[in-house]
Structures are given as structure tokens and as C-alpha cells.
Enzyme design. Sequence first.
Site, PDB file in Angstrom:
ATOM      1  N   MET A  74     -21.515  28.798 -46.267  1.00 17.93           N
ATOM      2  CA  MET A  74     -21.655  29.283 -47.646  1.00 17.93           C
ATOM      3  C   MET A  74     -22.582  28.421 -48.503  1.00 17.93           C
ATOM      4  O   MET A  74     -22.663  28.604 -49.714  1.00 17.93           O
ATOM      5  CB  MET A  74     -20.285  29.377 -48.327  1.00 17.93           C
ATOM      6  CG  MET A  74     -19.335  30.326 -47.634  1.00 17.93           C
ATOM      7  SD  MET A  74     -20.028  31.980 -47.495  1.00 17.93           S
ATOM      8  CE  MET A  74     -18.922  32.666 -46.293  1.00 17.93           C
ATOM      9  N   CYS A  75     -23.270  27.464 -47.882  1.00 18.88           N
ATOM     10  CA  CYS A  75     -24.206  26.620 -48.632  1.00 18.88           C
ATOM     11  C   CYS A  75     -25.491  27.373 -48.924  1.00 18.88           C
ATOM     12  O   CYS A  75     -26.021  28.071 -48.062  1.00 18.88           O
ATOM     13  CB  CYS A  75     -24.562  25.359 -47.833  1.00 18.88           C
ATOM     14  SG  CYS A  75     -23.400  24.040 -48.066  1.00 18.88           S
ATOM     15  N   HIS A  76     -25.986  27.183 -50.134  1.00 18.39           N
ATOM     16  CA  HIS A  76     -27.266  27.769 -50.507  1.00 18.39           C
ATOM     17  C   HIS A  76     -28.398  26.940 -49.921  1.00 18.39           C
ATOM     18  O   HIS A  76     -28.289  25.723 -49.813  1.00 18.39           O
ATOM     19  CB  HIS A  76     -27.414  27.806 -52.034  1.00 18.39           C
ATOM     20  CG  HIS A  76     -26.478  28.748 -52.692  1.00 18.39           C
ATOM     21  ND1 HIS A  76     -25.186  28.403 -53.010  1.00 18.39           N
ATOM     22  CD2 HIS A  76     -26.642  30.032 -53.096  1.00 18.39           C
ATOM     23  CE1 HIS A  76     -24.589  29.433 -53.582  1.00 18.39           C
ATOM     24  NE2 HIS A  76     -25.451  30.441 -53.649  1.00 18.39           N
ATOM     25  N   MET A 110     -22.903  18.719 -50.501  1.00 12.75           N
ATOM     26  CA  MET A 110     -22.827  19.029 -49.078  1.00 12.75           C
ATOM     27  C   MET A 110     -23.985  18.403 -48.320  1.00 12.75           C
ATOM     28  O   MET A 110     -23.822  17.940 -47.188  1.00 12.75           O
ATOM     29  CB  MET A 110     -22.779  20.543 -48.848  1.00 12.75           C
ATOM     30  CG  MET A 110     -21.517  21.207 -49.371  1.00 12.75           C
ATOM     31  SD  MET A 110     -19.983  20.469 -48.766  1.00 12.75           S
ATOM     32  CE  MET A 110     -20.168  20.688 -47.014  1.00 12.75           C
ATOM     33  N   GLU A 111     -25.162  18.362 -48.939  1.00  9.53           N
ATOM     34  CA  GLU A 111     -26.320  17.759 -48.293  1.00  9.53           C
ATOM     35  C   GLU A 111     -26.120  16.256 -48.108  1.00  9.53           C
ATOM     36  O   GLU A 111     -26.461  15.710 -47.050  1.00  9.53           O
ATOM     37  CB  GLU A 111     -27.581  18.052 -49.113  1.00  9.53           C
ATOM     38  CG  GLU A 111     -28.059  19.480 -49.008  1.00  9.53           C
ATOM     39  CD  GLU A 111     -27.257  20.518 -49.782  1.00  9.53           C
ATOM     40  OE1 GLU A 111     -27.517  21.717 -49.612  1.00  9.53           O
ATOM     41  OE2 GLU A 111     -26.349  20.150 -50.570  1.00  9.53           O
ATOM     42  N   ASP A 125     -24.855   8.846 -30.769  1.00  9.18           N
ATOM     43  CA  ASP A 125     -25.635   9.354 -29.644  1.00  9.18           C
ATOM     44  C   ASP A 125     -26.493   8.259 -29.020  1.00  9.18           C
ATOM     45  O   ASP A 125     -26.579   8.154 -27.797  1.00  9.18           O
ATOM     46  CB  ASP A 125     -26.518  10.514 -30.098  1.00  9.18           C
ATOM     47  CG  ASP A 125     -27.367  11.060 -28.965  1.00  9.18           C
ATOM     48  OD1 ASP A 125     -26.804  11.414 -27.915  1.00  9.18           O
ATOM     49  OD2 ASP A 125     -28.600  11.122 -29.136  1.00  9.18           O
TER      50      ASP A 125
END
Length: 156
Positions: A74-76, A110-111, A125
Site C-alpha cells: 500500500m506504499c505510494h 516506510m522508506e 548476506d
Amino acid sequence: MEFTHFNEKGRAHMVNVSEKDETKRVAIARGSIKMKKETIDLIKDGLVKKGDVLSVAQIGGIMGVKKTSDLIPMCHNIFITGSDINFNIGEEEIEIEATVSTVGKTGVEMEALTAVTTAALTIYDMCKAVDKDMVIENVRLIKKTGGKSGEYIREN
């Protein structure tokens, strides 16, 4: 408090931000990756076979910022005006801090969180061949500014 990612039928939808004002928005997030002291020493000494761990993790974190809307449903998709990742190396952990900025109708929390997580996963990793006991933890929003809700600063 009302959840905004549901429509009138209770189904998921992307929030319409077209009526929101554009403001300068900044978000800062932090998290850490714990590992053996020997792994930290390999990173500091540049002896990890895959390369310069923190340089690659920094690029990975920035790439995470740019791909957040591809990962979180749902992130733009927003225009990022700046992104920076910093590392604080301790004896058995690396703290990661991401700062992300935009001028727009929706925030960059969110970013920033994705940047920290992606940088930590990149470290994992690159070092997993020598340390499978690493733990990524405590990913959290520290501060956000801009938008209708204004400023948020995490206590403690």
C-alpha cells in the site's frame, strides 16, 4: 484511531492522497545487526571475501529506499529528494541509521525503515559465510517531520 487502508467494504486499498498538501517530509529510522566480534573485526579490516561490507550495505539501503513501493503493497511510489545511511560499529553489533527526505503528499517512514532493513540484510548476506548467528533487531522509526500529523520523535 482509524485504519486508512480499508475501503467502505472493508477491503484493502491505497489511500488517495491527492487532496493532501505537499510538505517537506523527513524520516529517520534505526536498527542493528548483532554478530560475533570476529565478524566485526573482519568487516573493520576489510577482510570479508565478498568485498567492502559497509559500502555495499549503504548502496543496498539506498536501493531499498527506491524500491519500497515495490515491496510494501500500500506504499505510494514517491519522489525521494535525499537518502543517507550511517553505520556505528560496536564490539558485537553494527547500528544502522537511515535518513530519507521528500517534498510531497505522503511521508517517507516506510522508506527509512526499508533502508535500515535492506542495509542489515545486505550485511547479513555478505557475512553469512563466516557468521550464521547474526541477528537483525530493533528496527524502528526514530523521528518524522512534515505532513498533517506533524513531528514525531521516539522517546528513549
